[in-house]
Design a protein around this motif. Structure first.
Motif, PDB file in Angstrom:
ATOM      1  N   THR A 132       0.814  -1.225   0.000  1.00 56.99           N
ATOM      2  CA  THR A 132       0.000   0.000   0.000  1.00 56.99           C
ATOM      3  C   THR A 132       0.839   1.262   0.000  1.00 56.99           C
ATOM      4  N   ARG A 133       2.103   1.155   0.318  1.00 52.72           N
ATOM      5  CA  ARG A 133       2.972   2.333   0.398  1.00 52.72           C
ATOM      6  C   ARG A 133       3.540   2.700  -0.962  1.00 52.72           C
ATOM      7  N   SER A 134       3.741   3.980  -1.157  1.00 48.97           N
ATOM      8  CA  SER A 134       4.465   4.429  -2.344  1.00 48.97           C
ATOM      9  C   SER A 134       5.901   3.936  -2.251  1.00 48.97           C
ATOM     10  N   GLN A 137      12.103   6.490  -2.549  1.00 56.73           N
ATOM     11  CA  GLN A 137      13.133   6.816  -3.525  1.00 56.73           C
ATOM     12  C   GLN A 137      14.499   6.273  -3.129  1.00 56.73           C
ATOM     13  N   LYS A 141      13.520  -1.563  -1.787  1.00 55.28           N
ATOM     14  CA  LYS A 141      12.314  -2.138  -2.372  1.00 55.28           C
ATOM     15  C   LYS A 141      12.566  -3.629  -2.558  1.00 55.28           C
ATOM     16  N   SER A 159       6.609  -2.641 -11.452  1.00 53.68           N
ATOM     17  CA  SER A 159       5.275  -2.939 -10.939  1.00 53.68           C
ATOM     18  C   SER A 159       5.248  -4.130  -9.984  1.00 53.68           C
ATOM     19  N   TYR A 162       7.804  -3.571  -4.182  1.00 51.53           N
ATOM     20  CA  TYR A 162       7.035  -2.982  -3.089  1.00 51.53           C
ATOM     21  C   TYR A 162       7.987  -2.424  -2.033  1.00 51.53           C
TER      22      TYR A 162
END
Length: 249
Positions: A132-134, A137, A141, A159, A162
């Motif tokens: 759910t988190r952006s 940067q 991830k 895509s 996360y």
């Protein structure tokens, strides 16, 4: 099961907070240091054996260990902490990574219920992501395929990636494979990268399943802004969990 906590870093982005102490000795909203909180929560979840790597101000970590007499804590010092990343600390601790482990960074702040869910999760090797988190940067991830971890990096934004936090539950066999690849890196003089660089080379040999932490709390403290934010955010989760405990009684 052992908990392995990496505390060898300089904490150079923490402004004056780490001038005379390691980052894990920064106090949260209730006066408890990050390390004290980690040891308290993990011990309450049943973990009694620990491996803690150290860098600057290691004596302060020894003092904290004295507060937890019921725990077995082994320290591994990285004398080259100024010039190396924690891949070297992991390599130095290699002979102690001989059991199932919880592997985590010393700047992580997390809720007790997260650890409970992670330990109970029905897979031997598990990592944490939040769909759910952006995507951050500058932070880790995780790339997943069919729910299984394939890559951990700061530089991936696809895509199937996360938000990811470096808190792992790993079987004895999985940590052994990662440990051996880390040793290969260090023996070749590759010492300024993340331990996850080595992990990325062996994800086809292991299966680390992803568990979402979207309803729990875990975050790392990299800088002074994080420090202020995380200390307040975890307070809300602690109040939530205390409320649940009171309702249960």
């Amino acid at each position: 099961m052992k908990a392995v906590i990496f505390n060898s870093g300089m904490g150079s982005r923490m402004s004056g907070h780490t001038r005379y102490k390691p980052k894990c000795m920064c106090e949260l909203y209730n006066g408890e240091t990050i390390l004290e909180r980690q040891l308290r929560i993990l011990s309450e979840c049943g973990i009694k054996e620990y491996v803690i790597t150290t860098g600057p101000f290691k004596e302060q970590l020894y003092k904290v260990a004295e507060q937890f007499e019921e725990l077995h804590i082994e320290f591994v010092h990285n004398p080259d902490y100024k010039k190396t990343n924690y891949i070297v600390s992991m390599n130095l601790a290699g002979n102690l990574l001989d059991d199932d482990v919880l592997l985590l960074h010393g700047d992580l702040v997390f809720s007790k219920t997260l650890v409970q869910k992670l330990l109970k999760y029905g897979k031997d090797s598990v990592c944490l992501y939040d769909e759910t988190r952006s995507l951050p940067q500058k932070d880790f991830k995780g790339r997943f395929q069919n729910g299984i971890l394939k890559e951990v990096s700061v530089d991936i934004f696809d895509s199937d990636c996360y938000a990811f936090q470096p808190l792992y539950k790993l079987s004895k066999d999985t940590i052994a494979i990662w440990r051996d690849k880390v040793s290969e890196y260090v023996n070749k003089g590759v010492v300024k990268v993340y331990a996850e660089n080595a992990l990325n080379e062996i994800t086809d040999q292991i299966m680390i399943y992803g568990m979402s932490y979207r309803d729990e709390y875990v975050d790392e403290i990299d800088n002074e802004e994080d420090y202020k934010r995380v200390s307040q955010e975890i307070r809300l989760f602690d109040e939530r969990d205390r409320g649940k405990d009171e309702d249960a009684t």
